[in-house]
Design an enzyme around this catalytic site. Structure first.
Site, mmCIF file in Angstrom:
data_model
loop_
_atom_site.group_PDB
_atom_site.id
_atom_site.type_symbol
_atom_site.label_atom_id
_atom_site.label_comp_id
_atom_site.label_asym_id
_atom_site.label_seq_id
_atom_site.Cartn_x
_atom_site.Cartn_y
_atom_site.Cartn_z
ATOM 1 N N GLY A 146 1.149 -1.397 4.402
ATOM 2 C CA GLY A 146 1.521 -0.038 4.021
ATOM 3 C C GLY A 146 2.409 0.652 5.032
ATOM 4 O O GLY A 146 3.626 0.716 4.879
ATOM 5 N N HIS A 147 1.785 1.111 6.109
ATOM 6 C CA HIS A 147 2.426 2.045 7.025
ATOM 7 C C HIS A 147 3.790 1.580 7.530
ATOM 8 O O HIS A 147 4.776 2.323 7.461
ATOM 9 C CB HIS A 147 1.469 2.306 8.207
ATOM 10 C CG HIS A 147 1.936 3.379 9.110
ATOM 11 N ND1 HIS A 147 2.560 3.123 10.303
ATOM 12 C CD2 HIS A 147 1.903 4.723 8.988
ATOM 13 C CE1 HIS A 147 2.875 4.273 10.884
ATOM 14 N NE2 HIS A 147 2.482 5.250 10.100
ATOM 15 N N ASN A 158 0.856 -1.184 0.000
ATOM 16 C CA ASN A 158 0.000 0.000 0.000
ATOM 17 C C ASN A 158 0.894 1.237 0.000
ATOM 18 O O ASN A 158 1.668 1.445 0.937
ATOM 19 C CB ASN A 158 -0.895 -0.038 1.247
ATOM 20 C CG ASN A 158 -1.837 1.141 1.296
ATOM 21 O OD1 ASN A 158 -1.436 2.261 1.014
ATOM 22 N ND2 ASN A 158 -3.076 0.905 1.659
ATOM 23 N N THR A 179 -8.417 3.286 8.091
ATOM 24 C CA THR A 179 -9.655 2.507 8.104
ATOM 25 C C THR A 179 -9.811 1.864 9.479
ATOM 26 O O THR A 179 -8.972 1.059 9.883
ATOM 27 C CB THR A 179 -9.614 1.431 7.003
ATOM 28 O OG1 THR A 179 -9.138 2.044 5.812
ATOM 29 C CG2 THR A 179 -10.986 0.849 6.764
ATOM 30 N N GLU A 235 -8.603 0.045 -3.018
ATOM 31 C CA GLU A 235 -9.467 0.099 -1.817
ATOM 32 C C GLU A 235 -10.382 1.297 -1.988
ATOM 33 O O GLU A 235 -9.934 2.394 -2.334
ATOM 34 C CB GLU A 235 -8.620 0.323 -0.564
ATOM 35 C CG GLU A 235 -7.829 -0.863 -0.127
ATOM 36 C CD GLU A 235 -6.990 -0.529 1.108
ATOM 37 O OE1 GLU A 235 -7.151 0.548 1.696
ATOM 38 O OE2 GLU A 235 -6.155 -1.360 1.462
ATOM 39 N N ARG A 248 -9.484 7.853 -1.406
ATOM 40 C CA ARG A 248 -10.470 8.303 -0.425
ATOM 41 C C ARG A 248 -11.325 9.426 -0.995
ATOM 42 O O ARG A 248 -10.893 10.160 -1.883
ATOM 43 C CB ARG A 248 -9.757 8.829 0.830
ATOM 44 C CG ARG A 248 -9.282 7.730 1.751
ATOM 45 C CD ARG A 248 -8.688 8.314 3.016
ATOM 46 N NE ARG A 248 -8.510 7.293 4.014
ATOM 47 C CZ ARG A 248 -9.396 7.003 4.970
ATOM 48 N NH1 ARG A 248 -10.512 7.682 5.077
ATOM 49 N NH2 ARG A 248 -9.162 6.041 5.820
ATOM 50 N N HIS A 292 -5.687 3.368 -1.695
ATOM 51 C CA HIS A 292 -7.038 3.705 -1.228
ATOM 52 C C HIS A 292 -7.358 5.105 -1.753
ATOM 53 O O HIS A 292 -6.766 6.089 -1.307
ATOM 54 C CB HIS A 292 -7.043 3.667 0.308
ATOM 55 C CG HIS A 292 -8.394 3.901 0.911
ATOM 56 N ND1 HIS A 292 -8.638 3.752 2.266
ATOM 57 C CD2 HIS A 292 -9.589 4.261 0.370
ATOM 58 C CE1 HIS A 292 -9.905 4.015 2.523
ATOM 59 N NE2 HIS A 292 -10.498 4.341 1.397
ATOM 60 N N HIS A 298 -3.719 -4.822 7.689
ATOM 61 C CA HIS A 298 -3.843 -3.716 8.632
ATOM 62 C C HIS A 298 -2.937 -3.910 9.832
ATOM 63 O O HIS A 298 -3.090 -4.890 10.558
ATOM 64 C CB HIS A 298 -5.279 -3.480 9.127
ATOM 65 C CG HIS A 298 -5.537 -2.017 9.357
ATOM 66 N ND1 HIS A 298 -5.056 -1.350 10.446
ATOM 67 C CD2 HIS A 298 -6.163 -1.088 8.594
ATOM 68 C CE1 HIS A 298 -5.403 -0.084 10.362
ATOM 69 N NE2 HIS A 298 -6.056 0.114 9.240
ATOM 70 N N ASP A 344 -0.075 4.446 -0.189
ATOM 71 C CA ASP A 344 -0.767 5.688 0.191
ATOM 72 C C ASP A 344 0.148 6.662 0.937
ATOM 73 O O ASP A 344 0.063 7.885 0.759
ATOM 74 C CB ASP A 344 -1.952 5.382 1.123
ATOM 75 C CG ASP A 344 -3.063 4.617 0.432
ATOM 76 O OD1 ASP A 344 -3.022 4.489 -0.808
ATOM 77 O OD2 ASP A 344 -3.969 4.132 1.137
HETATM 78 N N1 PXP Z 1 -5.950 -3.178 4.162
HETATM 79 C C1 PXP Z 1 -6.882 -2.209 4.250
HETATM 80 C C2 PXP Z 1 -8.269 -2.502 3.811
HETATM 81 C C3 PXP Z 1 -6.535 -0.920 4.722
HETATM 82 O O1 PXP Z 1 -7.482 0.031 4.803
HETATM 83 C C4 PXP Z 1 -5.197 -0.669 5.088
HETATM 84 C C5 PXP Z 1 -4.807 0.691 5.562
HETATM 85 O O2 PXP Z 1 -4.848 1.576 4.510
HETATM 86 C C6 PXP Z 1 -4.267 -1.703 4.958
HETATM 87 C C7 PXP Z 1 -4.673 -2.961 4.524
HETATM 88 C C8 PXP Z 1 -2.819 -1.511 5.270
HETATM 89 O O3 PXP Z 1 -2.659 -1.230 6.630
HETATM 90 P P1 PXP Z 1 -1.255 -0.721 7.158
HETATM 91 O O4 PXP Z 1 -0.987 0.600 6.505
HETATM 92 O O5 PXP Z 1 -1.460 -0.604 8.636
HETATM 93 O O6 PXP Z 1 -0.232 -1.748 6.786
#
Ligand code: PXP
Length: 238
Positions: A213-214, A7, A101, A70, A45, A43, A191, A9
């Site tokens: 992602g993060h 991810n 999310t 997403e 948004r 994502h 997540h 983002d």
């Molecule tokens: N999956 C979904 C549906 C999400 O909304 C997110 C956060 O944007 C992630 C995965 C990835 O989460 P993280 O950034 O905590 O790894």
């Protein structure tokens, strides 16, 4: 083999902080794919706080393996998805004020709406995943709604602090993954995943793909700092 979708983002968040073009999430996508990632997740948004429409258009051109969009299940996003044609759309709940999310989609409550929505995406040959808490009722509803995949929300597991709580949350994910597979659904997860909590997730045989992602973008910043300091010092001092 579990597929890794990155991810990106947060690269867009960093770019947007200056309102200019750097760092470009499209370059980030190209780099992570070349490094072995199996796909890109973004994502889009409603408030466009990180990924913009332009990013999605360009990503579609460079991501050949799997682009996972997403999105909230709105009519605006449906039009965009049908035009862009990502390989997969992951439907997520979206609140304007949230930092990320926060929870899974309430498929039970929105079953009829989601059924129609999923049908529209299927008409454009787009696979549909529903981001749900590891709750059998939500998974059964995802099956009834006609989804292809569920993405199990791993946030409660990632945030659990004690071994007892971690085990409890992990068990919920394992049970949910089995239950989803029994219903013929593909299983993804995501997540809050990081180096510490990934190994237990990787042992769940039903999980096909994780979206992270993060932590990965944050780690890339920290690990990349020594190299950029060395280079900058060289430029300053020869
Ligand atoms: N999956 C979904 C549906 C999400 O909304 C997110 C956060 O944007 C992630 C995965 C990835 O989460 P993280 O950034 O905590 O790894």
């Amino acid at each position: 083999m579990i597929r890794l979708s990155i991810n990106i983002d947060h690269v867009a968040t960093l770019r947007n902080a200056r309102g200019e073009g750097f760092p470009d999430p499209i370059s980030a996508a190209a780099i992570v794919l070349a490094a072995g990632a199996n796909g890109i997740t973004v994502h889009l948004r409603e408030d466009r706080r990180h990924i913009k429409d332009r990013d999605l258009l360009l990503l579609r051109q460079i991501v050949q393996n799997k682009l996972n969009l997403e999105m909230a299940a709105t009519s605006e996003l449906l039009k965009i998805a049908v035009k862009i044609k990502p390989e997969m759309c992951t439907l997520v709940p979206e609140k304007r004020a949230e930092l990320t999310t926060e929870g899974g989609l309430d498929v039970v409550k929105n079953l009829n709406y989601l059924k129609k929505y999923i049908k529209s995406l299927h008409s454009s040959n787009i696979l549909v995943s529903l981001f749900v808490n590891p709750d059998p009722a939500q998974i059964e509803a995802a099956f009834k709604a006609g989804a292809d995949y569920v993405e199990l929300h791993t946030g409660s597991y990632a945030n659990a602090k004690t071994p007892k709580k971690i085990k409890k949350e992990l068990d919920k994910i394992k049970t949910a993954a089995k239950f989803a597979k029994q219903h013929g659904l593909g299983v993804n997860a995501g997540h809050g995943l990081n180096y510490d909590n990934i190994p237990a997730i990787a042992e769940i045989p039903e999980i096909e793909e994780v979206s992270i992602g993060h932590y990965l973008i944050g780690s890339a910043i920290l690990l990349g700092l020594p190299e950029v300091i060395k280079k900058t010092n060289k430029l300053l001092n020869g």
